[in-house]
Motif scaffolding. Structure first.
Motif, PDB file in Angstrom:
ATOM      1  N   GLY A 404      -4.324   1.113  17.824  1.00  0.00           N
ATOM      2  CA  GLY A 404      -3.459   0.637  18.906  1.00  0.00           C
ATOM      3  C   GLY A 404      -2.329   1.603  19.205  1.00  0.00           C
ATOM      4  O   GLY A 404      -2.029   1.887  20.371  1.00  0.00           O
ATOM      5  N   ILE A 405      -1.706   2.145  18.156  1.00  0.00           N
ATOM      6  CA  ILE A 405      -0.586   3.075  18.370  1.00  0.00           C
ATOM      7  C   ILE A 405      -1.101   4.425  18.879  1.00  0.00           C
ATOM      8  O   ILE A 405      -0.463   5.091  19.700  1.00  0.00           O
ATOM      9  CB  ILE A 405       0.284   3.218  17.085  1.00  0.00           C
ATOM     10  N   ILE A 406      -2.294   4.826  18.436  1.00  0.00           N
ATOM     11  CA  ILE A 406      -2.846   6.131  18.870  1.00  0.00           C
ATOM     12  C   ILE A 406      -3.316   6.064  20.334  1.00  0.00           C
ATOM     13  O   ILE A 406      -3.071   6.980  21.112  1.00  0.00           O
ATOM     14  CB  ILE A 406      -4.015   6.557  17.951  1.00  0.00           C
ATOM     15  N   THR A 407      -3.976   4.961  20.700  1.00  0.00           N
ATOM     16  CA  THR A 407      -4.553   4.878  22.052  1.00  0.00           C
ATOM     17  C   THR A 407      -3.604   4.265  23.066  1.00  0.00           C
ATOM     18  O   THR A 407      -3.901   4.250  24.258  1.00  0.00           O
ATOM     19  CB  THR A 407      -5.854   4.033  22.030  1.00  0.00           C
ATOM     20  N   GLY A 408      -2.464   3.720  22.633  1.00  0.00           N
ATOM     21  CA  GLY A 408      -1.514   3.081  23.556  1.00  0.00           C
ATOM     22  C   GLY A 408      -1.011   4.052  24.612  1.00  0.00           C
ATOM     23  O   GLY A 408      -0.775   5.226  24.332  1.00  0.00           O
ATOM     24  N   PRO A 409      -0.810   3.552  25.846  1.00  0.00           N
ATOM     25  CA  PRO A 409      -0.420   4.450  26.937  1.00  0.00           C
ATOM     26  C   PRO A 409       1.076   4.781  26.978  1.00  0.00           C
ATOM     27  O   PRO A 409       1.486   5.624  27.755  1.00  0.00           O
ATOM     28  CB  PRO A 409      -0.816   3.643  28.179  1.00  0.00           C
ATOM     29  N   LYS A 410       1.878   4.125  26.149  1.00  0.00           N
ATOM     30  CA  LYS A 410       3.328   4.224  26.341  1.00  0.00           C
ATOM     31  C   LYS A 410       3.973   5.466  25.729  1.00  0.00           C
ATOM     32  O   LYS A 410       4.907   6.018  26.292  1.00  0.00           O
ATOM     33  CB  LYS A 410       4.003   2.963  25.783  1.00  0.00           C
ATOM     34  N   TYR A 411       3.482   5.922  24.564  1.00  0.00           N
ATOM     35  CA  TYR A 411       4.257   6.909  23.800  1.00  0.00           C
ATOM     36  C   TYR A 411       3.695   8.326  23.932  1.00  0.00           C
ATOM     37  O   TYR A 411       2.512   8.524  24.205  1.00  0.00           O
ATOM     38  CB  TYR A 411       4.302   6.491  22.324  1.00  0.00           C
ATOM     39  N   LEU A 412       4.581   9.295  23.692  1.00  0.00           N
ATOM     40  CA  LEU A 412       4.186  10.705  23.728  1.00  0.00           C
ATOM     41  C   LEU A 412       3.322  11.046  22.515  1.00  0.00           C
ATOM     42  O   LEU A 412       3.442  10.414  21.464  1.00  0.00           O
ATOM     43  CB  LEU A 412       5.434  11.598  23.726  1.00  0.00           C
ATOM     44  N   LEU A 413       2.504  12.073  22.675  1.00  0.00           N
ATOM     45  CA  LEU A 413       1.564  12.441  21.612  1.00  0.00           C
ATOM     46  C   LEU A 413       2.282  12.775  20.304  1.00  0.00           C
ATOM     47  O   LEU A 413       1.871  12.329  19.225  1.00  0.00           O
ATOM     48  CB  LEU A 413       0.711  13.633  22.070  1.00  0.00           C
ATOM     49  N   LEU A 414       3.380  13.517  20.392  1.00  0.00           N
ATOM     50  CA  LEU A 414       4.091  13.930  19.178  1.00  0.00           C
ATOM     51  C   LEU A 414       4.619  12.724  18.410  1.00  0.00           C
ATOM     52  O   LEU A 414       4.467  12.641  17.181  1.00  0.00           O
ATOM     53  CB  LEU A 414       5.247  14.881  19.540  1.00  0.00           C
ATOM     54  N   SER A 415       5.212  11.771  19.145  1.00  0.00           N
ATOM     55  CA  SER A 415       5.739  10.576  18.468  1.00  0.00           C
ATOM     56  C   SER A 415       4.608   9.755  17.840  1.00  0.00           C
ATOM     57  O   SER A 415       4.755   9.193  16.761  1.00  0.00           O
ATOM     58  CB  SER A 415       6.561   9.716  19.428  1.00  0.00           C
ATOM     59  N   LYS A 416       3.441   9.708  18.523  1.00  0.00           N
ATOM     60  CA  LYS A 416       2.284   8.996  17.946  1.00  0.00           C
ATOM     61  C   LYS A 416       1.854   9.643  16.630  1.00  0.00           C
ATOM     62  O   LYS A 416       1.544   8.951  15.660  1.00  0.00           O
ATOM     63  CB  LYS A 416       1.105   9.026  18.922  1.00  0.00           C
ATOM     64  N   ILE A 417       1.831  10.996  16.613  1.00  0.00           N
ATOM     65  CA  ILE A 417       1.403  11.718  15.401  1.00  0.00           C
ATOM     66  C   ILE A 417       2.372  11.434  14.248  1.00  0.00           C
ATOM     67  O   ILE A 417       1.953  11.152  13.120  1.00  0.00           O
ATOM     68  CB  ILE A 417       1.309  13.238  15.683  1.00  0.00           C
ATOM     69  N   VAL A 418       3.682  11.456  14.550  1.00  0.00           N
ATOM     70  CA  VAL A 418       4.696  11.219  13.506  1.00  0.00           C
ATOM     71  C   VAL A 418       4.559   9.810  12.936  1.00  0.00           C
ATOM     72  O   VAL A 418       4.531   9.610  11.714  1.00  0.00           O
ATOM     73  CB  VAL A 418       6.119  11.448  14.072  1.00  0.00           C
ATOM     74  N   ILE A 419       4.457   8.799  13.831  1.00  0.00           N
ATOM     75  CA  ILE A 419       4.349   7.401  13.380  1.00  0.00           C
ATOM     76  C   ILE A 419       3.069   7.203  12.572  1.00  0.00           C
ATOM     77  O   ILE A 419       3.068   6.562  11.512  1.00  0.00           O
ATOM     78  CB  ILE A 419       4.382   6.430  14.594  1.00  0.00           C
ATOM     79  N   THR A 420       1.960   7.760  13.053  1.00  0.00           N
ATOM     80  CA  THR A 420       0.676   7.620  12.345  1.00  0.00           C
ATOM     81  C   THR A 420       0.752   8.264  10.961  1.00  0.00           C
ATOM     82  O   THR A 420       0.235   7.711   9.981  1.00  0.00           O
ATOM     83  CB  THR A 420      -0.460   8.266  13.170  1.00  0.00           C
ATOM     84  N   PHE A 421       1.427   9.395  10.879  1.00  0.00           N
ATOM     85  CA  PHE A 421       1.585  10.078   9.587  1.00  0.00           C
ATOM     86  C   PHE A 421       2.391   9.206   8.614  1.00  0.00           C
ATOM     87  O   PHE A 421       2.005   9.044   7.447  1.00  0.00           O
ATOM     88  CB  PHE A 421       2.280  11.432   9.793  1.00  0.00           C
ATOM     89  N   ILE A 422       3.486   8.618   9.113  1.00  0.00           N
ATOM     90  CA  ILE A 422       4.323   7.767   8.247  1.00  0.00           C
ATOM     91  C   ILE A 422       3.525   6.546   7.782  1.00  0.00           C
ATOM     92  O   ILE A 422       3.578   6.152   6.610  1.00  0.00           O
ATOM     93  CB  ILE A 422       5.619   7.336   8.980  1.00  0.00           C
ATOM     94  N   MET A 423       2.748   5.935   8.712  1.00  0.00           N
ATOM     95  CA  MET A 423       1.913   4.780   8.334  1.00  0.00           C
ATOM     96  C   MET A 423       0.892   5.180   7.269  1.00  0.00           C
ATOM     97  O   MET A 423       0.619   4.422   6.328  1.00  0.00           O
ATOM     98  CB  MET A 423       1.199   4.224   9.560  1.00  0.00           C
TER      99      MET A 423
END
Length: 502
Positions: A404-423
């Protein structure tokens, strides 16, 4: 669609009204009280299953089984109930967990009448909250929970029960004041006469500044219950001292009320503010996963360690709610259900072990696998479920939140990568504290030759509760559409307002 038969009113009123009769029972009739309470819980759960199976349309995202009665005509207060795809899963979860928690509470013999009445009163409050369609009714049901939990904690808790009960009531009653302020603000805004109706509030538009203000007020109320750091400190203390049947209700249902409120009120009523706050809350959720997973190994008290694992798992839930994607929000609903089963099971098994060993601290334990192989097996299975082992419900919930966080349309790619890494780091830390907990409890030599009279393994009651919780965990892990089929249409409806309003 107004239903002619008041199903939901019966579900809300039946447990607490039946519980009141308990006080007419003889003081020493523990066995009668226990069976009576269990029958009421089972009857309620079966009635709910029947009503939802026959009268709930899965593909209809609108409110169903609605009831709307004038409650206090002078003040224009209404008794409004109704359910949709978002509330049906938590209601069924409440019925299931409360029935098993009542069975888990059988060893309680002191003030048995009051104990079982409080369990049934909580049942009513929780069903009322998940089915209410009126802000005032929502607030009353939210408050109704506090008194039973406070009494269950202060009367049947551990050595520091009064401290933890006081802390619980200060945090949760304090946050409830914000819920009331928010409810009154929304009811009084922009209408000639105040209305607490959910439908009216959801279709109302507010100035952005006012919407943000409402959002913050509601967020504080739900952040304490969920809990979101830094409002979480009541939770480990409460879990550490509460009787394990109370812990089952706390972990299984009470925390989920905060998540439900966040979706139902903050997300549905205040979409602009939610989209503004979402990036901030996702960061908080990611920090919470790491923080709680790092703090958990330092907890010597077994129930506190499990409590911190709950705080960590709630971080995933926050990220799912704030991902603003179909997958993320469906994953959050699945996490509500999945953690309800797994959290309740871990606390039950911790309590079952305590009943036998009278040991609350991990440092004193060791070698329990030999005298208690059944409890060891169940504890190991649920710990693996908690660390998101594929084939169990926790895996699908967290995996779909990831997507959901990776495919969501709202966030920038870099922020998605950072959040996914922390998760991902959080998912690596989870096995560390859970497996080290199992190693300290069950392996080693401390209790290899225990006195035989003192130790005995899980009996039929404990095995029944454990297996009853295990079946849905594996069932949802293999076929998660059990839950998705309920929520998917409603989630789409909620998110449609986001992508049309920007």
């Amino acid at each position: 669609m107004t239903n002619s038969f008041p199903w939901l009113t019966i579900f809300v009123v039946l447990p607490i009204s039946s519980g009141s009769i308990i006080f007419l029972f003889p003081h020493r009739g523990n066995k009668v009280i226990r069976w009576y309470t269990l029958y009421i819980c089972i009857l309620e759960f079966l009635l709910m299953t029947y009503a939802f199976a026959y009268y709930f349309q899965l593909n209809d995202p609108l409110k169903q089984l609605t009831e709307n009665y004038k409650w206090i005509p002078f003040f224009n207060f209404y008794w409004r109930l109704g359910i949709d795809g978002l509330s049906i899963a938590p209601i069924l979860l409440t019925g299931f967990i409360t029935t098993l928690a009542t069975l888990a509470g059988w060893p309680v013999t002191r003030d048995s009448r009051l104990f079982h009445f409080l369990m049934l009163a909580m049942y009513s409050g929780q069903i009322g909250l998940f089915s209410s369609q009126d802000l005032l009714l929502f607030f009353i049901m939210w408050e109704l929970e506090l008194i039973p939990v406070y009494l269950l904690l202060s009367m049947w808790g551990g050595k520091k029960r009064l401290y933890s009960a006081t802390k619980f009531i200060l945090y949760t009653a304090g946050s409830s004041a914000f819920l009331l302020i928010g409810a009154l603000g929304i009811a009084l805004y922009g209408s000639n006469e105040p209305t607490f109706n959910f439908e009216t509030s959801a279709n109302q538009s507010y100035p952005v500044a006012l919407e943000i203000l409402f959002y913050i007020v509601f967020l504080i109320a739900f952040a304490v219950k969920l809990p979101i750091i830094p409002f979480h400190t009541w939770l480990p203390d409460t879990h550490g001292e509460a009787h394990y049947s109370t812990c089952m209700l706390l972990a299984g249902i009470l925390l989920k009320m905060g998540a439900y409120g966040l979706i139902r009120i903050n997300m549905e009523f205040l979409p602009h503010a939610h989209s503004i706050f979402s990036p901030f809350l996702i960061m908080v959720g990611a920090i919470q996963i790491i923080y709680a997973a790092s703090t958990s190994p330092g907890q010597r008290n077994l129930k506190k360690r499990i409590a911190y694992s709950s705080v960590s798992h709630m971080g995933f839930l926050i990220i799912g709610i704030c991902s603003l994607s179909d997958m993320g929000l469906n994953g959050a609903v699945l996490q509500i259900v999945s953690h309800g089963f797994i959290g309740a099971a871990l606390f039950f098994l911790a309590g079952a072990g305590y009943d036998r060993t009278r040991l609350a601290y991990l440092d004193d334990m060791g070698g329990l696998a030999a005298p208690m192989p059944k409890i060891f097996t169940m504890f190991s299975i649920f710990s693996l479920g908690s660390l998101a082992l594929p084939g169990m419900s926790g895996f699908f919930a967290e995996f779909i939140i990831f997507l959901g966080i990776i495919t969501g349309p709202k966030y920038l790619l870099l922020s998605k990568i950072v959040i996914t890494f922390i998760m991902a780091v959080g998912m690596i830390l989870t096995p560390i504290y859970l497996l080290s907990m199992l190693r300290q409890m069950f392996y080693g030599y401390k209790f290899l030759n225990p006195p035989t009279s003192y130790f005995f393994d899980a009996g039929p009651r404990e095995l029944f509760v454990s297996i009853s919780l295990l079946l849905p965990v594996i069932g949802i892990g293999i076929y998660p559409d059990f839950v998705f089929s309920l929520s998917v249409d409603k989630v789409e409806t909620i998110l449609s307002s986001y992508f049309y309003s920007f």
